[in-house]
Each structure stands twice: as C-alpha cells, then as structure tokens.
Motif scaffolding. Structure first.
Motif, PDB file in Angstrom:
ATOM      1  N   GLU A 108      38.297  34.284  30.099  1.00  0.00           N
ATOM      2  CA  GLU A 108      38.948  33.031  30.474  1.00  0.00           C
ATOM      3  C   GLU A 108      40.419  33.269  30.795  1.00  0.00           C
ATOM      4  O   GLU A 108      41.004  34.265  30.382  1.00  0.00           O
ATOM      5  CB  GLU A 108      38.843  32.005  29.337  1.00  0.00           C
ATOM      6  N   ARG A 109      40.990  32.354  31.546  1.00  0.00           N
ATOM      7  CA  ARG A 109      42.425  32.372  31.817  1.00  0.00           C
ATOM      8  C   ARG A 109      43.039  31.157  31.142  1.00  0.00           C
ATOM      9  O   ARG A 109      42.766  30.022  31.528  1.00  0.00           O
ATOM     10  CB  ARG A 109      42.691  32.336  33.329  1.00  0.00           C
ATOM     11  N   ALA A 110      43.824  31.413  30.117  1.00  0.00           N
ATOM     12  CA  ALA A 110      44.409  30.326  29.344  1.00  0.00           C
ATOM     13  C   ALA A 110      45.770  30.758  28.823  1.00  0.00           C
ATOM     14  O   ALA A 110      45.998  31.937  28.548  1.00  0.00           O
ATOM     15  CB  ALA A 110      43.498  29.962  28.168  1.00  0.00           C
ATOM     16  N   PRO A 111      46.720  29.820  28.686  1.00  0.00           N
ATOM     17  CA  PRO A 111      48.033  30.172  28.141  1.00  0.00           C
ATOM     18  C   PRO A 111      47.945  30.460  26.647  1.00  0.00           C
ATOM     19  O   PRO A 111      47.146  29.848  25.931  1.00  0.00           O
ATOM     20  CB  PRO A 111      48.875  28.925  28.423  1.00  0.00           C
ATOM     21  N   PHE A 112      48.757  31.394  26.194  1.00  0.00           N
ATOM     22  CA  PHE A 112      48.778  31.751  24.775  1.00  0.00           C
ATOM     23  C   PHE A 112      50.090  31.335  24.120  1.00  0.00           C
ATOM     24  O   PHE A 112      50.118  30.858  22.999  1.00  0.00           O
ATOM     25  CB  PHE A 112      48.589  33.267  24.625  1.00  0.00           C
ATOM     26  N   ARG A 113      51.209  31.534  24.838  1.00  0.00           N
ATOM     27  CA  ARG A 113      52.512  31.078  24.359  1.00  0.00           C
ATOM     28  C   ARG A 113      53.402  30.773  25.554  1.00  0.00           C
ATOM     29  O   ARG A 113      53.379  31.490  26.551  1.00  0.00           O
ATOM     30  CB  ARG A 113      53.180  32.127  23.476  1.00  0.00           C
ATOM     31  N   LEU A 114      54.175  29.699  25.446  1.00  0.00           N
ATOM     32  CA  LEU A 114      55.067  29.285  26.527  1.00  0.00           C
ATOM     33  C   LEU A 114      56.483  29.807  26.278  1.00  0.00           C
ATOM     34  O   LEU A 114      56.951  29.842  25.137  1.00  0.00           O
ATOM     35  CB  LEU A 114      55.096  27.763  26.642  1.00  0.00           C
ATOM     36  N   LEU A 115      57.141  30.194  27.374  1.00  0.00           N
ATOM     37  CA  LEU A 115      58.529  30.641  27.309  1.00  0.00           C
ATOM     38  C   LEU A 115      59.349  29.850  28.317  1.00  0.00           C
ATOM     39  O   LEU A 115      58.899  29.598  29.435  1.00  0.00           O
ATOM     40  CB  LEU A 115      58.651  32.134  27.642  1.00  0.00           C
ATOM     41  N   GLU A 116      60.557  29.478  27.920  1.00  0.00           N
ATOM     42  CA  GLU A 116      61.500  28.858  28.846  1.00  0.00           C
ATOM     43  C   GLU A 116      62.544  29.886  29.230  1.00  0.00           C
ATOM     44  O   GLU A 116      63.169  30.503  28.373  1.00  0.00           O
ATOM     45  CB  GLU A 116      62.148  27.628  28.210  1.00  0.00           C
ATOM     46  N   MET A 117      62.727  30.056  30.542  1.00  0.00           N
ATOM     47  CA  MET A 117      63.562  31.138  31.057  1.00  0.00           C
ATOM     48  C   MET A 117      64.654  30.590  31.973  1.00  0.00           C
ATOM     49  O   MET A 117      64.387  29.780  32.852  1.00  0.00           O
ATOM     50  CB  MET A 117      62.711  32.136  31.847  1.00  0.00           C
ATOM     51  N   ARG A 118      65.881  31.073  31.763  1.00  0.00           N
ATOM     52  CA  ARG A 118      66.990  30.792  32.675  1.00  0.00           C
ATOM     53  C   ARG A 118      67.602  32.086  33.200  1.00  0.00           C
ATOM     54  O   ARG A 118      68.604  32.061  33.921  1.00  0.00           O
ATOM     55  CB  ARG A 118      68.059  29.945  31.973  1.00  0.00           C
ATOM     56  N   GLY A 119      67.029  33.182  32.832  1.00  0.00           N
ATOM     57  CA  GLY A 119      67.475  34.497  33.254  1.00  0.00           C
ATOM     58  C   GLY A 119      66.479  35.510  32.729  1.00  0.00           C
ATOM     59  O   GLY A 119      65.431  35.157  32.197  1.00  0.00           O
ATOM     60  N   HIS A 120      66.785  36.782  32.884  1.00  0.00           N
ATOM     61  CA  HIS A 120      65.951  37.885  32.399  1.00  0.00           C
ATOM     62  C   HIS A 120      64.708  38.091  33.277  1.00  0.00           C
ATOM     63  O   HIS A 120      64.390  37.300  34.163  1.00  0.00           O
ATOM     64  CB  HIS A 120      65.512  37.681  30.954  1.00  0.00           C
ATOM     65  N   ALA A 121      64.022  39.177  32.982  1.00  0.00           N
ATOM     66  CA  ALA A 121      62.772  39.530  33.654  1.00  0.00           C
ATOM     67  C   ALA A 121      61.684  39.700  32.610  1.00  0.00           C
ATOM     68  O   ALA A 121      61.968  40.032  31.449  1.00  0.00           O
ATOM     69  CB  ALA A 121      62.943  40.823  34.452  1.00  0.00           C
ATOM     70  N   VAL A 122      60.447  39.489  33.003  1.00  0.00           N
ATOM     71  CA  VAL A 122      59.306  39.553  32.089  1.00  0.00           C
ATOM     72  C   VAL A 122      58.206  40.405  32.716  1.00  0.00           C
ATOM     73  O   VAL A 122      57.834  40.207  33.878  1.00  0.00           O
ATOM     74  CB  VAL A 122      58.749  38.150  31.777  1.00  0.00           C
ATOM     75  N   ALA A 123      57.685  41.348  31.946  1.00  0.00           N
ATOM     76  CA  ALA A 123      56.553  42.168  32.387  1.00  0.00           C
ATOM     77  C   ALA A 123      55.541  42.258  31.261  1.00  0.00           C
ATOM     78  O   ALA A 123      55.914  42.370  30.085  1.00  0.00           O
ATOM     79  CB  ALA A 123      57.014  43.564  32.792  1.00  0.00           C
ATOM     80  N   THR A 124      54.272  42.208  31.601  1.00  0.00           N
ATOM     81  CA  THR A 124      53.195  42.262  30.614  1.00  0.00           C
ATOM     82  C   THR A 124      52.215  43.367  30.985  1.00  0.00           C
ATOM     83  O   THR A 124      51.866  43.537  32.153  1.00  0.00           O
ATOM     84  CB  THR A 124      52.460  40.922  30.525  1.00  0.00           C
ATOM     85  N   SER A 125      51.777  44.103  29.972  1.00  0.00           N
ATOM     86  CA  SER A 125      50.750  45.127  30.161  1.00  0.00           C
ATOM     87  C   SER A 125      49.624  44.861  29.177  1.00  0.00           C
ATOM     88  O   SER A 125      49.867  44.592  27.993  1.00  0.00           O
ATOM     89  CB  SER A 125      51.343  46.523  29.925  1.00  0.00           C
ATOM     90  N   GLY A 126      48.383  44.928  29.661  1.00  0.00           N
ATOM     91  CA  GLY A 126      47.241  44.686  28.790  1.00  0.00           C
ATOM     92  C   GLY A 126      45.998  45.392  29.306  1.00  0.00           C
ATOM     93  O   GLY A 126      45.981  45.931  30.415  1.00  0.00           O
ATOM     94  N   ASP A 127      44.956  45.363  28.493  1.00  0.00           N
ATOM     95  CA  ASP A 127      43.719  46.064  28.851  1.00  0.00           C
ATOM     96  C   ASP A 127      42.574  45.105  29.161  1.00  0.00           C
ATOM     97  O   ASP A 127      41.421  45.515  29.252  1.00  0.00           O
ATOM     98  CB  ASP A 127      43.295  46.991  27.705  1.00  0.00           C
ATOM     99  N   TYR A 128      42.879  43.823  29.366  1.00  0.00           N
ATOM    100  CA  TYR A 128      41.832  42.811  29.422  1.00  0.00           C
ATOM    101  C   TYR A 128      41.451  42.378  30.839  1.00  0.00           C
ATOM    102  O   TYR A 128      40.547  41.568  31.011  1.00  0.00           O
ATOM    103  CB  TYR A 128      42.260  41.571  28.616  1.00  0.00           C
ATOM    104  N   ARG A 129      42.117  42.872  31.866  1.00  0.00           N
ATOM    105  CA  ARG A 129      41.781  42.506  33.236  1.00  0.00           C
ATOM    106  C   ARG A 129      41.245  43.680  34.046  1.00  0.00           C
ATOM    107  O   ARG A 129      40.231  43.581  34.718  1.00  0.00           O
ATOM    108  CB  ARG A 129      43.018  41.923  33.933  1.00  0.00           C
ATOM    109  N   ASN A 130      41.935  44.805  33.978  1.00  0.00           N
ATOM    110  CA  ASN A 130      41.563  45.955  34.804  1.00  0.00           C
ATOM    111  C   ASN A 130      40.911  47.016  33.923  1.00  0.00           C
ATOM    112  O   ASN A 130      41.585  47.715  33.165  1.00  0.00           O
ATOM    113  CB  ASN A 130      42.812  46.510  35.494  1.00  0.00           C
ATOM    114  N   TYR A 131      39.602  47.144  34.044  1.00  0.00           N
ATOM    115  CA  TYR A 131      38.864  48.111  33.232  1.00  0.00           C
ATOM    116  C   TYR A 131      37.524  48.402  33.902  1.00  0.00           C
ATOM    117  O   TYR A 131      37.098  47.711  34.827  1.00  0.00           O
ATOM    118  CB  TYR A 131      38.650  47.577  31.804  1.00  0.00           C
ATOM    119  N   ILE A 132      36.884  49.457  33.421  1.00  0.00           N
ATOM    120  CA  ILE A 132      35.508  49.732  33.837  1.00  0.00           C
ATOM    121  C   ILE A 132      34.611  49.616  32.608  1.00  0.00           C
ATOM    122  O   ILE A 132      35.085  49.738  31.473  1.00  0.00           O
ATOM    123  CB  ILE A 132      35.360  51.129  34.475  1.00  0.00           C
ATOM    124  N   GLU A 133      33.352  49.357  32.844  1.00  0.00           N
ATOM    125  CA  GLU A 133      32.398  49.245  31.735  1.00  0.00           C
ATOM    126  C   GLU A 133      31.215  50.161  32.013  1.00  0.00           C
ATOM    127  O   GLU A 133      30.581  50.065  33.071  1.00  0.00           O
ATOM    128  CB  GLU A 133      31.945  47.798  31.559  1.00  0.00           C
TER     129      GLU A 133
END
Length: 344
Positions: free
Chosen positions: A230-255
């Motif tokens: 599923e695609r669902a929000p987990f935590r909200l952030l309010e941003m007025r600057g900075h950069a954000v990058a996320t790395s995870g194993d839950y979208r791109n994988y082989i089975e």
C-alpha cells in the motif's frame, strides 16, 4: 444607435474587463509541473504565475537532461560509460558536474567506511538491478566473490587540476544513489538563479524545499509507510528549507522462491541487505549528500546508522520492523528539527 459620448465609456469598460482577466490569469499562486527524466519522474511546485511556470519547465528539463547525459550508466557516451571502458592506470577528462558528484560520493564512502560505494556497479548488474538483463536464477557465491574483486572506491582517483577521473584498478562507477539528489540541488539552483525563492523540487522521490506557500504555510510532505502492499503516509513533516532523501527496501526488489531480495547491495558482502530496517529518511541542506547518506545508512542497519548519524550530526528518521508492526527511531538532530511527533 450608441450615442457618440457613450463609445469612449464602453471602450474603457471593455479594456478594464480585459485587464482584470489578465491580472487574474497571471496571479501568483502555487504552480505545479512534472515530467520524466533521468529514468524517473520529477515534480516541481513553485510560487509564480502560470505563464512563468510554463517557461521554467523547459529550463528545468534542460538541467536534468544535461546531468543524465553525463552520469547515465545506460548511455554509451556518458562520462560513466567512457570511464568503464578506460584502461587501468589512465585518466579521463570529464565534465565538472561529474567531478563534483564523484568527489561527494568518495567523501561519503570514506565517512561511512564503504557502506556507500560508487563502484558497486558490477554487483548491482550481477543481481539484475543495473542496465544488463536480469537472469532468472540468483547469482552464485563464486560469481559474487569474483565481482567483489572489482568493487572498492579506493581505486578511483580525481585529478582536480586536469578535471579528470583516474582508474587505479578495474572499476566502474554507478552514481544512481547520489545523482538524483544532485539533480534536485541543480534544479533548485536554477530556480534561485531565475529569482524564485519559494519552491519544492522532487526528482525520483528526493526533495528540496525553499521558502513557503503564498499564505505563509510551510511545504508539507509525508514520509511513506514502508509497505509494498500500500501507499500511505507514515509521518508528516513541515519544511521551509533543507533537502530530504529516503532509502528503503520495500519498492525495488526481486522475489525468488518466495524470498525478497532488496535492490540495495552491501558492498562488503556482495549480497542484498537483510535486516529489520525498512526505510531511512535523511534531512540535510544538500540533497546530493542526503541521497548518498540515506543509502549508506540503509546498508548499515539500524544501530550502526544511528551511531554514525549522531557522530556526523545528521538528521535521520528510521522505520524498522518488529513482529507487531513498524517502530521508529530518530537522531537528536532530527528531533531538534521536527520534535517527537508520533507516526500517523
């Protein structure tokens, strides 16, 4: 018949209505445009008029196309493809943008003791996540051991005076875990150079923020729940600057045979990562740096990632798995920026 003295009045009213319509059409608000570049999608939100945003899209796509031409592993004449063909012991003059990204990649590799390694390409290809066709069977232990011999960031040098990359041993470069972040920074700089200070830039999920919305609200984003179903929000952030990058194993994988294998490869073992860490979100001033560190922390695992984040004073938000669901941990720098708000 319209009396002569009424004609100027009517003409003035028509002109006023037309001008009012133009002002409405050109009002400043949050404009959005998006597209596809660098093998992924991009999206821009900025405070401008509609016509200004339309004009900016051409320039943004030019910035992204130029980076892709230099740093793609798929294009045969990119800087990275030419470096792959370079004989050992020789140097290759490349674009200054490529030098910038490789230098940052090597810096992060040293800071993370090789958890981030831009020479990981042979292993990425071996596991079927690179430009070569994916094999039906998993790679053998012998094949992995053989490719590990061709991995090691220490064997790539930079000759700044000649703007060249130096191949000290048989190595290829893969900047896919840092180039999208660099692209975000470059687009942000392009918008700033054009005089815009309120915007959100996103390329392949990596983001950078500046300013605010016209009503004074901050830009608002969600850290995604690391669930492949599923695609669902987990935590909200309010941003007025900075950069954000996320790395995870839950979208791109082989089975294979019911077992999932992440696209993130551990440069030390040659195997996909396999631990309880589901996603890592990094907040920094530079999206290029955040992109690379997010990958490194994802490779390290929860305990080591938090320890390194504290040592480097980096804002990190970690989501990990337990039997009863997802849990979180965050670095002190992240807490200073966003507090201890619970997940949604």
């Amino acid at each position: 018949m319209i009396r002569n003295w009424l004609k100027p009045v009517i003409q003035c009213c028509i002109i006023a209505v037309l001008l009012s319509g133009c002002r409405f059409y050109e009002q400043t608000d949050v404009q959005t445009f998006s597209g596809y570049a660098m093998g992924t999608s991009y999206s821009i939100k900025l405070v401008s008029t509609l016509s200004e945003a339309r004009g900016l899209q051409i320039g943004v796509e030019g910035v992204l196309s130029d980076i892709n031409q230099r740093m793609s592993t798929y294009l045969p004449r990119s800087d990275l493809s030419r470096f792959a063909e370079l004989p050992v012991g020789e140097s290759l003059q490349v674009d200054e943008k490529t030098i910038t990204v490789v230098q940052q990649a090597l810096n992060v590799a040293r800071e993370t003791d090789g958890a981030f390694d831009p020479t990981i390409a042979p292993l990425v290809d071996l596991w079927g996540f690179g430009p070569t066709a994916r094999q039906s069977a998993l790679p053998s232990g012998d094949a992995i051991a053989a490719e590990l011999e061709n991995v090691g960031y220490q064997e790539v040098g930079i000759d700044a005076s000649e703007q060249s990359l130096v191949k000290l041993a048989d190595r290829t470069l893969d900047l896919s875990a840092i180039a999208k972040g660099y692209a975000v920074d470059q687009v942000a700089q392009y918008l700033e150079a054009k005089g815009y200070s309120d915007f959100l830039v996103e390329v392949g999920g990596e983001m950078r923020f500046s300013g605010q919305k016209p009503n004074g609200d901050a830009w608002r984003i969600a850290i995604e729940k690391p669930d492949p179903m599923e695609r669902a929000p987990f935590r909200l952030l309010e941003m007025r600057g900075h950069a954000v990058a996320t790395s995870g194993d839950y979208r791109n994988y082989i089975e294979v045979d019911g077992q999932r294998y992440s696209h993130t490869i551990d440069p030390e073992t040659g195997y996909p990562i396999d631990h309880d860490l589901a996603s890592v979100t990094v907040v920094m001033d530079s999206c290029m740096a955040a992109d690379a560190y997010a990958t490194a922390f994802n490779v390290m695992g929860r305990a080591q990632a938090l320890q390194k984040a504290e040592a480097l004073n980096i804002a990190v938000y970690i989501i990990y798995r337990e039997a009863d669901g997802f849990k979180t941990e965050q670095s002190s720098r992240f807490t200073a920026l966003f507090g201890n708000a619970p997940a949604l």
